[in-house]
Design a protein around this motif. Structure first.
Motif, PDB file in Angstrom:
ATOM      1  N   SER A 182      53.978  25.365  37.448  1.00  0.00           N
ATOM      2  CA  SER A 182      53.953  26.745  37.943  1.00  0.00           C
ATOM      3  C   SER A 182      53.899  27.750  36.809  1.00  0.00           C
ATOM      4  O   SER A 182      53.091  28.678  36.839  1.00  0.00           O
ATOM      5  CB  SER A 182      55.185  27.022  38.806  1.00  0.00           C
ATOM      6  OG  SER A 182      55.140  26.262  39.974  1.00  0.00           O
ATOM      7  N   VAL A 183      54.768  27.585  35.813  1.00  0.00           N
ATOM      8  CA  VAL A 183      54.770  28.563  34.728  1.00  0.00           C
ATOM      9  C   VAL A 183      53.535  28.408  33.850  1.00  0.00           C
ATOM     10  O   VAL A 183      53.053  29.388  33.297  1.00  0.00           O
ATOM     11  CB  VAL A 183      56.063  28.520  33.888  1.00  0.00           C
ATOM     12  CG1 VAL A 183      57.252  28.880  34.743  1.00  0.00           C
ATOM     13  CG2 VAL A 183      56.268  27.210  33.197  1.00  0.00           C
ATOM     14  N   TYR A 184      53.031  27.207  33.754  1.00  0.00           N
ATOM     15  CA  TYR A 184      51.815  27.030  32.953  1.00  0.00           C
ATOM     16  C   TYR A 184      50.628  27.690  33.649  1.00  0.00           C
ATOM     17  O   TYR A 184      49.843  28.399  33.035  1.00  0.00           O
ATOM     18  CB  TYR A 184      51.517  25.544  32.720  1.00  0.00           C
ATOM     19  CG  TYR A 184      50.755  25.335  31.450  1.00  0.00           C
ATOM     20  CD1 TYR A 184      49.427  25.720  31.352  1.00  0.00           C
ATOM     21  CD2 TYR A 184      51.349  24.786  30.332  1.00  0.00           C
ATOM     22  CE1 TYR A 184      48.719  25.560  30.178  1.00  0.00           C
ATOM     23  CE2 TYR A 184      50.651  24.618  29.157  1.00  0.00           C
ATOM     24  CZ  TYR A 184      49.334  25.005  29.087  1.00  0.00           C
ATOM     25  OH  TYR A 184      48.651  24.858  27.928  1.00  0.00           O
ATOM     26  N   ALA A 185      50.533  27.496  34.950  1.00  0.00           N
ATOM     27  CA  ALA A 185      49.403  28.041  35.697  1.00  0.00           C
ATOM     28  C   ALA A 185      49.531  29.541  35.930  1.00  0.00           C
ATOM     29  O   ALA A 185      48.535  30.264  35.877  1.00  0.00           O
ATOM     30  CB  ALA A 185      49.273  27.318  37.031  1.00  0.00           C
ATOM     31  N   LEU A 186      50.747  30.021  36.192  1.00  0.00           N
ATOM     32  CA  LEU A 186      50.931  31.409  36.602  1.00  0.00           C
ATOM     33  C   LEU A 186      51.469  32.327  35.521  1.00  0.00           C
ATOM     34  O   LEU A 186      51.433  33.541  35.666  1.00  0.00           O
ATOM     35  CB  LEU A 186      51.892  31.473  37.795  1.00  0.00           C
ATOM     36  CG  LEU A 186      51.496  30.694  39.042  1.00  0.00           C
ATOM     37  CD1 LEU A 186      52.591  30.798  40.095  1.00  0.00           C
ATOM     38  CD2 LEU A 186      50.161  31.172  39.584  1.00  0.00           C
ATOM     39  N   GLY A 187      52.022  31.759  34.455  1.00  0.00           N
ATOM     40  CA  GLY A 187      52.666  32.568  33.441  1.00  0.00           C
ATOM     41  C   GLY A 187      54.157  32.664  33.710  1.00  0.00           C
ATOM     42  O   GLY A 187      54.648  32.245  34.765  1.00  0.00           O
ATOM     43  N   ALA A 188      54.876  33.223  32.768  1.00  0.00           N
ATOM     44  CA  ALA A 188      56.337  33.248  32.827  1.00  0.00           C
ATOM     45  C   ALA A 188      56.864  34.027  34.026  1.00  0.00           C
ATOM     46  O   ALA A 188      57.692  33.525  34.782  1.00  0.00           O
ATOM     47  CB  ALA A 188      56.908  33.834  31.530  1.00  0.00           C
ATOM     48  N   ARG A 189      56.400  35.237  34.214  1.00  0.00           N
ATOM     49  CA  ARG A 189      56.927  36.076  35.301  1.00  0.00           C
ATOM     50  C   ARG A 189      56.634  35.502  36.676  1.00  0.00           C
ATOM     51  O   ARG A 189      57.531  35.347  37.499  1.00  0.00           O
ATOM     52  CB  ARG A 189      56.332  37.478  35.236  1.00  0.00           C
ATOM     53  CG  ARG A 189      56.965  38.365  34.244  1.00  0.00           C
ATOM     54  CD  ARG A 189      56.417  39.752  34.460  1.00  0.00           C
ATOM     55  NE  ARG A 189      56.793  40.620  33.373  1.00  0.00           N
ATOM     56  CZ  ARG A 189      56.264  41.798  33.173  1.00  0.00           C
ATOM     57  NH1 ARG A 189      55.336  42.240  33.994  1.00  0.00           N
ATOM     58  NH2 ARG A 189      56.660  42.535  32.181  1.00  0.00           N
ATOM     59  N   ARG A 190      55.371  35.249  36.920  1.00  0.00           N
ATOM     60  CA  ARG A 190      54.991  34.778  38.260  1.00  0.00           C
ATOM     61  C   ARG A 190      55.476  33.360  38.517  1.00  0.00           C
ATOM     62  O   ARG A 190      55.860  33.020  39.630  1.00  0.00           O
ATOM     63  CB  ARG A 190      53.487  34.911  38.455  1.00  0.00           C
ATOM     64  CG  ARG A 190      53.078  36.372  38.535  1.00  0.00           C
ATOM     65  CD  ARG A 190      51.596  36.543  38.652  1.00  0.00           C
ATOM     66  NE  ARG A 190      51.021  36.109  37.378  1.00  0.00           N
ATOM     67  CZ  ARG A 190      49.747  35.836  37.198  1.00  0.00           C
ATOM     68  NH1 ARG A 190      48.905  35.918  38.190  1.00  0.00           N
ATOM     69  NH2 ARG A 190      49.310  35.464  36.019  1.00  0.00           N
ATOM     70  N   GLY A 191      55.482  32.524  37.487  1.00  0.00           N
ATOM     71  CA  GLY A 191      55.992  31.161  37.653  1.00  0.00           C
ATOM     72  C   GLY A 191      57.481  31.154  37.942  1.00  0.00           C
ATOM     73  O   GLY A 191      57.960  30.407  38.797  1.00  0.00           O
ATOM     74  N   THR A 192      58.235  32.014  37.246  1.00  0.00           N
ATOM     75  CA  THR A 192      59.668  32.121  37.498  1.00  0.00           C
ATOM     76  C   THR A 192      59.919  32.703  38.886  1.00  0.00           C
ATOM     77  O   THR A 192      60.830  32.263  39.596  1.00  0.00           O
ATOM     78  CB  THR A 192      60.356  32.970  36.410  1.00  0.00           C
ATOM     79  OG1 THR A 192      60.086  32.380  35.130  1.00  0.00           O
ATOM     80  CG2 THR A 192      61.851  33.059  36.621  1.00  0.00           C
ATOM     81  N   LEU A 193      59.088  33.645  39.298  1.00  0.00           N
ATOM     82  CA  LEU A 193      59.207  34.197  40.650  1.00  0.00           C
ATOM     83  C   LEU A 193      58.991  33.099  41.700  1.00  0.00           C
ATOM     84  O   LEU A 193      59.714  33.035  42.698  1.00  0.00           O
ATOM     85  CB  LEU A 193      58.217  35.343  40.859  1.00  0.00           C
ATOM     86  CG  LEU A 193      58.212  35.985  42.247  1.00  0.00           C
ATOM     87  CD1 LEU A 193      59.593  36.523  42.620  1.00  0.00           C
ATOM     88  CD2 LEU A 193      57.176  37.089  42.313  1.00  0.00           C
ATOM     89  N   ALA A 194      58.025  32.219  41.471  1.00  0.00           N
ATOM     90  CA  ALA A 194      57.788  31.108  42.403  1.00  0.00           C
ATOM     91  C   ALA A 194      59.023  30.213  42.497  1.00  0.00           C
ATOM     92  O   ALA A 194      59.388  29.759  43.590  1.00  0.00           O
ATOM     93  CB  ALA A 194      56.567  30.296  41.957  1.00  0.00           C
ATOM     94  N   VAL A 195      59.695  29.983  41.375  1.00  0.00           N
ATOM     95  CA  VAL A 195      60.914  29.169  41.361  1.00  0.00           C
ATOM     96  C   VAL A 195      62.025  29.860  42.142  1.00  0.00           C
ATOM     97  O   VAL A 195      62.722  29.233  42.952  1.00  0.00           O
ATOM     98  CB  VAL A 195      61.370  28.873  39.914  1.00  0.00           C
ATOM     99  CG1 VAL A 195      62.754  28.263  39.885  1.00  0.00           C
ATOM    100  CG2 VAL A 195      60.366  27.968  39.215  1.00  0.00           C
TER     101      VAL A 195
END
Length: 185
Positions: A44-57
């Motif tokens: 998730s963080v690799y595909a979306l980046g730090a902010r959006r990947g962390t938001l997905a989590v």
């Protein structure tokens, strides 16, 4: 709403859904089960980046907290966060933030991305083992031996796979306009 915002929200929702689908699949091997949750966080963080990947989590954790069975072993509810593996679940947030920061900062530096993912994994292990020690009334060392050390080789493999697959996903998402300079939703 702008087209890019819809694409970003969709990408976040897809990665959250992937966590919800793969998260419950686990193999019990002691106090902490083997699952694909860490892999999907990395992806998730690799595909979306730090902010959006962390938001997905965070969204994944909220979905589980309201009772949907998205945690390992098809468990759900806020009580899961208070149980023995709750620290590992909460630890997904610093795992995502740290790993994502390194992935964003050193986009072409695979060694630095790997190092960042290892640091994030260390934060996850620290949260998880500390909470397990508190809940189970065991020593921190005993929790590390039971719930961390056996997982290190598999989690390192997850990092390698996430980097390989994540690079491809990131390129595809960029081409689709959902991964770019502005990581905001």
């Amino acid at each position: 709403m702008e087209k890019n915002h819809v694409r970003n929200m969709t990408a976040i929702a897809v990665m959250t859904a992937l966590m919800c689908v793969l998260g419950p699949l686990s193999v019990p091997v002691g106090p902490v089960p083997f699952s694909l949750q860490v892999f999907v966080v990395y992806l998730s963080v690799y595909a979306l980046g730090a902010r959006r990947g962390t938001l997905a989590v965070v969204l994944y954790l909220l979905i589980g907290c309201v009772g949907l069975p998205v945690f390992s072993g098809f468990a759900g509810g806020a009580g899961k966060l208070l149980g023995p593996t709750g620290g590992f679940l909460v630890g997904f947030i610093p795992l995502a933030a740290i790993s994502g920061w390194f992935t964003d900062r050193w986009e072409s530096g695979v060694v630095m991305q790997f190092a960042g993912m290892l640091l994030g994994l260390g934060a996850l292990y620290l949260f998880g083992a500390a909470w397990l020690a508190k809940v189970a009334k065991l020593s921190f060392d005993a929790c590390m031996a039971a719930a961390v050390y056996p997982f290190i080789p598999v989690d390192v493999l997850k990092i390698v796979l996430a980097i390989l697959l994540g690079r491809l996903l990131r390129r595809r998402l960029r081409a689709a306009g959902t991964q770019g300079e502005s990581p905001e939703c």
